[in-house]
Motif scaffolding. Structure first.
Motif, mmCIF file in Angstrom:
data_model
loop_
_atom_site.group_PDB
_atom_site.id
_atom_site.type_symbol
_atom_site.label_atom_id
_atom_site.label_comp_id
_atom_site.label_asym_id
_atom_site.label_seq_id
_atom_site.Cartn_x
_atom_site.Cartn_y
_atom_site.Cartn_z
ATOM 1 N N PRO A 8 0.876 -1.196 0.054
ATOM 2 C CA PRO A 8 0.028 0.043 -0.007
ATOM 3 C C PRO A 8 0.732 1.291 0.037
ATOM 4 O O PRO A 8 0.493 2.373 0.258
ATOM 5 N N ALA A 9 2.225 1.044 -0.167
ATOM 6 C CA ALA A 9 2.877 2.344 -0.209
ATOM 7 C C ALA A 9 3.998 2.543 -1.305
ATOM 8 O O ALA A 9 4.435 1.230 -1.848
ATOM 9 N N SER A 10 4.214 3.637 -1.907
ATOM 10 C CA SER A 10 5.190 3.842 -2.709
ATOM 11 C C SER A 10 6.440 4.598 -2.310
ATOM 12 O O SER A 10 6.010 5.526 -1.377
ATOM 13 N N PHE A 11 7.474 4.377 -2.754
ATOM 14 C CA PHE A 11 8.814 5.102 -2.278
ATOM 15 C C PHE A 11 9.821 5.746 -3.237
ATOM 16 O O PHE A 11 9.903 4.970 -4.384
ATOM 17 N N PHE A 12 10.394 6.674 -3.017
ATOM 18 C CA PHE A 12 11.444 7.297 -3.786
ATOM 19 C C PHE A 12 12.510 7.682 -3.045
ATOM 20 O O PHE A 12 12.429 8.430 -1.822
ATOM 21 N N LEU A 13 13.867 6.985 -3.212
ATOM 22 C CA LEU A 13 14.838 6.912 -2.402
ATOM 23 C C LEU A 13 15.964 7.922 -2.992
ATOM 24 O O LEU A 13 16.412 7.684 -4.118
ATOM 25 N N LEU A 14 15.979 9.152 -2.324
ATOM 26 C CA LEU A 14 16.765 10.381 -2.843
ATOM 27 C C LEU A 14 18.299 10.095 -2.599
ATOM 28 O O LEU A 14 18.845 9.385 -1.938
ATOM 29 N N ASP A 15 19.237 10.586 -3.652
ATOM 30 C CA ASP A 15 20.709 10.785 -3.431
ATOM 31 C C ASP A 15 20.932 12.434 -3.372
ATOM 32 O O ASP A 15 20.704 13.088 -4.119
ATOM 33 N N THR A 16 21.112 12.716 -2.014
ATOM 34 C CA THR A 16 21.511 14.101 -1.660
ATOM 35 C C THR A 16 22.442 14.493 -1.548
ATOM 36 O O THR A 16 23.133 15.522 -1.285
ATOM 37 N N ARG A 17 23.673 13.537 -2.317
ATOM 38 C CA ARG A 17 25.210 13.726 -1.948
ATOM 39 C C ARG A 17 25.864 14.070 -3.551
ATOM 40 O O ARG A 17 26.531 14.778 -3.819
#
Length: 571
Positions: free
Chosen positions: A360-369
């Motif tokens: 029931p969930a979607s994810f976006f994993l950022l690269d902040t570096r």
């Protein structure tokens, strides 16, 4: 060096004291090196006493004679006592013990535990039809390596589905990959339990994700964990194993009852520069990863728990903002081998940011570096400054605007650094230093279609805070579009002894909860399933092994700001 200087001063002072006692007058020895050292020691002590007397008041600190009668000054300052050999000896012993502890913390693990013989296997990203497994085996006698899997046997069953199936093999493992390789098992069934086995005697279990928009049968929710920041033997304990992780023990005791599907680890899996950097080459970085995986506490938190990772600064260098310049290539080598290789699929083939949907969930994993502009000299509000880079920002905005499958009511944005600007210490390294781009993302979040909740998960600060981001008053966005952030760390590290989080009037980022203390913190996110219009999730905070707080959020209904001061979305 300090110990040597202390020893020299210690023996010089007490030798000169004996020499002075045997001499007819101090004047006859005024040119003596021993008496000169003694005189200097007395003058130093007098200066210290005088300074303390001015600070605390004359009634609190006595002259030199009073200090000689109270040995506490000797222990406090770590200096030789002017008259007592035994108190000086005690202080010398304390100083030596502290020096040995520092040497133990800094050098013991790198020198005695390079973990070159580490052999292990772990599960990474698991979808509804696939699972990724990382294997390391440095012993050539174990080659070739074969990997097999089967569905978990049912008692009394002899069906063919329980037979072992070969899925991968490796005839050669070299230093090029630090003796690691990955296997992806495809063609699996949703909501199914599987066992994998490696020919070097490693094995484990994993459960595939439910179909998109659903939860696993027999449960009404998806549970996953979130935290960041680990370092072996921090805080320091001279009696613990050099690779011990106290926070892992707190996490392990809750895993049986939480029944989490995966861990979202939000960066600082290693601290390459704490307490001391030993090099900028790939092997130095690799050693740090191997040491974590060789921790005696690692199996207790990984045996049945897949780990998914994002990158942060201490995997490269503190407050990293120099893109792919050195030492980034050396740092990226073990990150790719040990983490990225078994993460969810990247958004584009060469990207280091990821996207997936689990039930029931979607994810976006950022690269902040990797893609950010330098934090200086441009101001935080500069339109020329970027945290994500054009391409990653574009993909994030598409992710936020796209409609989700039925039953998916929550979008999670995973950032290694806090989104709020309420953290005032080192804020230029966080999203507070990139406000122009942050505002673009906030407006996209507020614009998400009704019925979908937006939650930001972050780490890095060694504290916990929950922050709300309501739309501006009088804007086109409903109050129910409020975005929430849960920033959780460390999992096993020190917490900050001073307070760095502060809500300020006029910035409209209200604090929901602030918990700074605790050397071990993690969150459990529970996303409720169901076909109703309203989505429900709960965040549970655990500090040093105890559940200390929980908070419920819901999506919708649409309520314009001013109609109600508190909407259901606040929990």
């Amino acid at each position: 060096m300090f110990a040597c200087l202390y020893a020299t001063s210690f023996f010089t002072v007490h030798r000169s004291r004996k020499a002075k006692a045997a001499a007819p007058t101090p004047t006859s020895l005024s040119s003596s090196n021993g008496h000169l050292a003694y005189t200097l020691a007395k003058e130093t002590d007098n200066v210290i006493q005088k300074g303390l007397g001015e600070t605390l008041g004359s009634h609190d600190v006595t002259p030199m004679q009073g200090a000689q009668q109270w040995p506490g000054w000797t222990l406090l300052w770590g200096l030789p006592h002017p008259t007592s050999f035994w108190w000086s000896l005690a202080t010398f012993g304390i100083n030596m013990a502290l020096c040995l502890c520092v040497a133990d913390l800094v050098y013991r693990a790198p020198l005695q535990y390079p973990s070159l013989e580490l052999s292990f296997a772990r599960v990474g990203y698991v979808s509804d039809t696939s699972a990724s497994i990382l294997i390391r085996e440095p012993d050539n006698k174990q080659l070739p390596i074969f990997v097999s899997y089967r569905s978990t046997p049912v008692t009394g069953s002899h069906s063919s589905q329980n037979a072992w199936q070969a899925v991968g093999k490796s005839y050669w493992l070299s230093n090029e990959t630090d003796a690691t390789f990955t296997v992806t098992i495809n063609g699996l069934q949703p909501n199914s339990r599987y066992q994998y086995a490696v020919s070097n005697n490693w094995s484990g279990l994993f459960t595939t994700a439910p179909r998109q928009g659903h939860v696993a049968p027999g449960t009404d929710k998806l549970t996953f964990l979130t935290s960041s920041c680990i370092k072996p033997r921090f805080p320091y304990n001279p009696f613990s194993h050099p690779m011990s992780m106290p926070g892992f023990n707190h996490l392990a005791q809750w895993l049986p009852s939480l029944k989490a599907s995966f861990m979202l680890f939000l960066g600082d899996f290693i601290y390459i520069d704490v307490p001391r950097r030993f090099g900028n080459d790939p092997e130095t970085y690799r050693r740090e990863y191997r040491q974590v995986y060789s921790s005696p506490d690692w199996p207790s938190v990984s045996k049945d728990l897949p780990w998914i990772h994002v990158l942060d600064d201490h995997e490269i260098a503190n407050d990293w903002d120099r893109n792919t310049t050195a030492p980034y290539p050396a740092a990226a080598d073990p990150w790719q081998l040990y983490h990225s290789s078994v993460n969810p699929p990247p958004v584009t083939p060469e990207a280091s940011y990821f996207q997936f949907t689990h039930g029931p969930a979607s994810f976006f994993l950022l690269d902040t570096r990797r893609y950010r502009s330098p934090s200086q000299p441009l101001s935080a509000n500069s339109s020329e400054k970027t945290m994500l880079g054009f391409e990653q920002l574009s993909h994030l905005l598409v992710f936020l605007s796209r409609p989700e499958p039925e039953g998916v009511k929550w979008k999670f944005i995973v950032s290694s650094i806090p989104f709020t600007r309420n953290w005032r210490f080192g804020s230029t390294d966080t999203w507070a230093g990139y406000l122009h781009e942050r505002q673009i993302i906030l407006e996209a979040m507020w614009s998400v279609s009704p019925g979908t909740g937006i939650v930001i998960l972050s780490g890095d600060r060694h504290e916990f805070a929950a922050t709300a981001f309501p739309p501006p008053e009088g804007s086109q966005y409903p109050l129910s579009a409020t975005v929430h952030e849960f920033s959780t760390s460390p999992l096993s590290m020190f917490y900050l002894p001073f307070r760095t989080y502060e809500e300020r009037e006029g910035e409209d980022e209200p604090c929901v909860k602030y918990v700074p203390d605790g050397n071990s913190k993690f969150g459990a996110v529970e996303v409720m399933g169901g076909k109703g219009e309203q989505g429900v999730m709960r965040f549970r905070l655990f500090v040093d092994g105890e559940e200390v707080w929980n908070h419920v959020l819901t999506t919708g209904p649409i309520v314009m700001r001013g109609a109600r001061e508190r909407d259901a979305v606040w929990g």
